[in-house]
Design a protein around this motif. Sequence first.
Motif, PDB file in Angstrom:
ATOM      1  N   GLN A   6       0.860  -1.126  -0.050  1.00 30.46           N
ATOM      2  CA  GLN A   6       0.010   0.060   0.040  1.00 30.46           C
ATOM      3  C   GLN A   6       0.721   1.264  -0.064  1.00 30.46           C
ATOM      4  N   GLN A   9       2.767   2.480   3.273  1.00 32.58           N
ATOM      5  CA  GLN A   9       3.199   1.279   4.084  1.00 32.58           C
ATOM      6  C   GLN A   9       4.680   1.501   4.591  1.00 32.58           C
ATOM      7  N   PHE A  78      -0.614   2.233  10.595  1.00 34.49           N
ATOM      8  CA  PHE A  78      -1.483   1.327  10.091  1.00 34.49           C
ATOM      9  C   PHE A  78      -2.859   1.416  10.726  1.00 34.49           C
ATOM     10  N   TRP A  84      -2.770   2.319   5.454  1.00 33.51           N
ATOM     11  CA  TRP A  84      -1.625   2.861   5.884  1.00 33.51           C
ATOM     12  C   TRP A  84      -1.649   4.676   5.529  1.00 33.51           C
ATOM     13  N   VAL A 182       0.083  -6.619   7.729  1.00 36.90           N
ATOM     14  CA  VAL A 182       1.008  -6.016   7.253  1.00 36.90           C
ATOM     15  C   VAL A 182       2.198  -6.777   7.126  1.00 36.90           C
TER      16      VAL A 182
END
Length: 401
Positions: A6, A9, A78, A84, A182
């Motif tokens: 993402q 991230q 997150f 994110w 994640v």
Amino acid sequence: MYTNVQSYQVLQRDADDKARVQTSNGEVIELAVGGPYTVGEADHVLVGDLWVLAGQSNMEGIGDLIDEEKPSPFVHSFQSREQWAQAEEPLHWLNESPRLVHHVLWGFDRVPESIPERDPQRVKGTGLGLAFAKERYARTGVPVGLIPSAHGGTSMQQWDPHLRDQGGASLYGALYERVKAVGGKVSGVLWYQGESDCNPEGVEHYHQRMHTLVQSLRSDLDNPDLPFYYVQIGGLISEEGPEGWNGIRELQRTFQHAEPGIAMVSAIDLELDDLIHVGTQGLKRLGRRLADQVDGQRTPDVVAVTPELEQMRIHITYRPVRGGLRSTGRPAGFSLRDRDGRELPLIHKITLDGGTATLRLIADVLPVDTYLWYGWGLNPYCNITDGADAAIPAFGPWKVS
């Protein structure tokens, strides 16, 4: 190996300070610690350390949104909505979470069908996570990703790892699934909880429940050395008896010695915003204290841990101590009490010299069954830290006669 990265991230670095990403065409690319990077359609991607923020309300963050910690381009979060973004206060917006448990704990029976709009008038919500992360980045140059996973008012029993397979319907399951979402790897866990266990049943089972929590996190996240840093609870303004709060603080003080990779900081000296919650400025100090603990655990030549009681006499010696013990005004927090908790007014003066606090008494002989405390009661006034702002932890009862 990361896929489907993402924007914003933070990828957990491996032991070689790199993260590996498989692109949509099957190519594997290596990214060094730092950034920001563009990976496919994702931008502002960082490589660094991920930290879980878990526990109850003082970790969730109830501080006033006044003079809060400002964002950093090298600290991302997150979010509760599982997207994110650059980290900013408040870190927790639990009404946005797709995990059922947070809604059930608020009295609802389902997850909202759509993410609600954020309240622009929100006035509470600062925590310690952003201050911790910014301090870590300032010291190391390694970006930080935060995984906020706390929920106010929750007990150790509600965090039971045996409920993991309930997934997002349990606190531990929700935390576990967020970490898996994640990439499944984190640098460590920050924990601030205990207020809801200040009762006879909670005190009785506290050590075992904490042991189970740490061992489960290490097993489930496939890291037998996963660092676990926690906060010794602070004060409470209440008419209830102090036994439960004193009991949990003492159990927290001793739990850090249970096994390697566990360490504690104390909040006993920090001012409350209300009856139970540490204020914004105190939470910033706690974040920096936790960053000190990480340095102290990871860098052999850095002495950066909570001063621990080494000897107990009229002279009370702590180590390690950076810059000597000190206080703002007259040192306060020590007391002598009988077995029923009644104070014995025998301390004439407290002096601090290096790593030693000396209690000067008005009596040459102590009564039988005299006990020494630091931080007795629900909301004690304690003001002793070392030169680097690590608070000495609450303790007691320790028998001295």
